[in-house]
Scaffold this motif. Structure first.
Motif, PDB file in Angstrom:
ATOM      1  N   HIS A   5       0.803  -1.220   0.000  1.00  0.00           N
ATOM      2  CA  HIS A   5       0.000   0.000   0.000  1.00  0.00           C
ATOM      3  C   HIS A   5       0.840   1.276   0.000  1.00  0.00           C
ATOM      4  O   HIS A   5       0.312   2.364   0.198  1.00  0.00           O
ATOM      5  CB  HIS A   5      -0.946  -0.001   1.207  1.00  0.00           C
ATOM      6  N   ASP A  95      -2.689   5.828   9.551  1.00  0.00           N
ATOM      7  CA  ASP A  95      -3.003   7.179   9.096  1.00  0.00           C
ATOM      8  C   ASP A  95      -2.541   8.168  10.170  1.00  0.00           C
ATOM      9  O   ASP A  95      -3.032   8.127  11.300  1.00  0.00           O
ATOM     10  CB  ASP A  95      -4.507   7.317   8.874  1.00  0.00           C
ATOM     11  N   ILE A 123      -2.611   4.803   2.572  1.00  0.00           N
ATOM     12  CA  ILE A 123      -3.876   4.107   2.769  1.00  0.00           C
ATOM     13  C   ILE A 123      -4.152   4.005   4.265  1.00  0.00           C
ATOM     14  O   ILE A 123      -3.318   3.530   5.023  1.00  0.00           O
ATOM     15  CB  ILE A 123      -3.825   2.692   2.164  1.00  0.00           C
ATOM     16  N   SER A 124      -5.327   4.460   4.692  1.00  0.00           N
ATOM     17  CA  SER A 124      -5.644   4.458   6.117  1.00  0.00           C
ATOM     18  C   SER A 124      -6.370   3.174   6.507  1.00  0.00           C
ATOM     19  O   SER A 124      -6.970   2.479   5.669  1.00  0.00           O
ATOM     20  CB  SER A 124      -6.517   5.664   6.474  1.00  0.00           C
ATOM     21  N   GLN A 127     -10.060   3.237   5.496  1.00  0.00           N
ATOM     22  CA  GLN A 127     -10.211   2.969   4.069  1.00  0.00           C
ATOM     23  C   GLN A 127     -10.120   1.481   3.772  1.00  0.00           C
ATOM     24  O   GLN A 127     -10.928   0.924   3.017  1.00  0.00           O
ATOM     25  CB  GLN A 127      -9.105   3.678   3.282  1.00  0.00           C
ATOM     26  N   LEU A 128      -9.112   0.854   4.335  1.00  0.00           N
ATOM     27  CA  LEU A 128      -8.887  -0.557   4.049  1.00  0.00           C
ATOM     28  C   LEU A 128      -9.984  -1.423   4.656  1.00  0.00           C
ATOM     29  O   LEU A 128     -10.422  -2.413   4.053  1.00  0.00           O
ATOM     30  CB  LEU A 128      -7.513  -0.984   4.570  1.00  0.00           C
ATOM     31  N   ALA A 130     -13.140  -0.567   5.052  1.00  0.00           N
ATOM     32  CA  ALA A 130     -14.302  -0.431   4.169  1.00  0.00           C
ATOM     33  C   ALA A 130     -14.118  -1.220   2.882  1.00  0.00           C
ATOM     34  O   ALA A 130     -15.042  -1.878   2.394  1.00  0.00           O
ATOM     35  CB  ALA A 130     -14.544   1.046   3.865  1.00  0.00           C
ATOM     36  N   ALA A 131     -12.898  -1.174   2.327  1.00  0.00           N
ATOM     37  CA  ALA A 131     -12.645  -1.893   1.084  1.00  0.00           C
ATOM     38  C   ALA A 131     -12.741  -3.400   1.288  1.00  0.00           C
ATOM     39  O   ALA A 131     -13.338  -4.124   0.479  1.00  0.00           O
ATOM     40  CB  ALA A 131     -11.265  -1.521   0.551  1.00  0.00           C
TER      41      ALA A 131
END
Length: 230
Positions: A5, A95, A123-124, A127-128, A130-131
């Motif tokens: 990342h 983050d 990449i926080s 974010q990860l 949720a992905a």
């Protein structure tokens, strides 16, 4: 979150800097090992700095305990930067804008040393998370409340119904059995674990997944989204 990342912008800076500074928290420090992998991937030396002891016994004045720890960290990093000079990098796990001390520490270093600094985004953890779960962090037209496990009960009592919870030392979800959870541990690493579902139905699965992550990596860093029933 992991070596894969690192953004192109950060990769260019790592290749150009002289060394990476990282806290060494003792034997089997999995986070230090992860930073070594990142630094090694870009051919930059990692300088490990013994991390000062911190009062983790839930002190009455938590902010004061953290300030004292930060001051000790600043002093340790200042010694290294004065001795080595050059261009240094700090690798922040997750983050630096969310529940992390690195920016505050570097700001203080800048009052003691002739230095300038930049903050480069990556990449926080949210974010990860949720992905990985293929979700949006909030319902339509509604907010997401970012908080810590320490404050979770107070925030729920205050009426928050959609919470992103960080700094989880343990999972205390009593009374939230009808809520939905999307949980992840050690995101972006080989020891990554994911669980999602109604809290009351996945409690045992959560405990087992957290134990597996810790056994595999020697540490657990998790984040989760909690949402009240509609």
């Amino acid at each position: 979150m992991g070596p894969q990342h690192v953004t192109p912008e950060v990769a260019d800076v790592l290749r150009a800097c002289d060394y990476v500074v990282a806290a060494d928290k003792g034997d089997n420090d999995g986070l230090l090992a992860a930073r070594r992998v990142v630094a090694g991937a870009y051919g930059v030396e990692l300088v490990a700095v013994t991390d000062p002891e911190r009062d983790r016994s839930d002190p009455v004045d938590y902010p004061a305990a953290v300030r004292e720890w930060h001051e000790a960290r600043v002093a340790a990093y200042e010694t290294v930067l004065r001795e080595r000079g050059g261009e240094a990098a700090f690798l922040v796990w997750g983050d630096p804008s969310l529940y992390d001390s690195t920016i505050r520490i570097v700001e203080e270093l800048a009052t003691r040393l002739p230095l300038d600094y930049d903050v480069l985004p990556g990449i926080s953890a949210p974010q990860l998370l949720a992905a990985r779960h293929r979700i949006v962090l909030h319902p339509v037209g509604a907010p997401v409340h970012i908080t810590t496990a320490r404050r979770l009960r107070d925030d729920v009592s205050a009426g928050q119904t959609n919470l992103l919870v960080m700094l989880t030392s343990s999972l205390d979800l009593a009374g939230l059995e009808d809520w939905t959870i999307w949980w992840g541990a050690n995101l972006g690493t080989p020891s990554e674990e994911l669980v999602a579902g109604r809290v009351g139905e996945v409690l045992s699965e959560l405990g087992a997944a957290r134990a597996r992550a810790k056994e595999s990596a020697g540490w657990v860093m998790d984040v989760h989204l909690l949402r009240a029933p509609a």
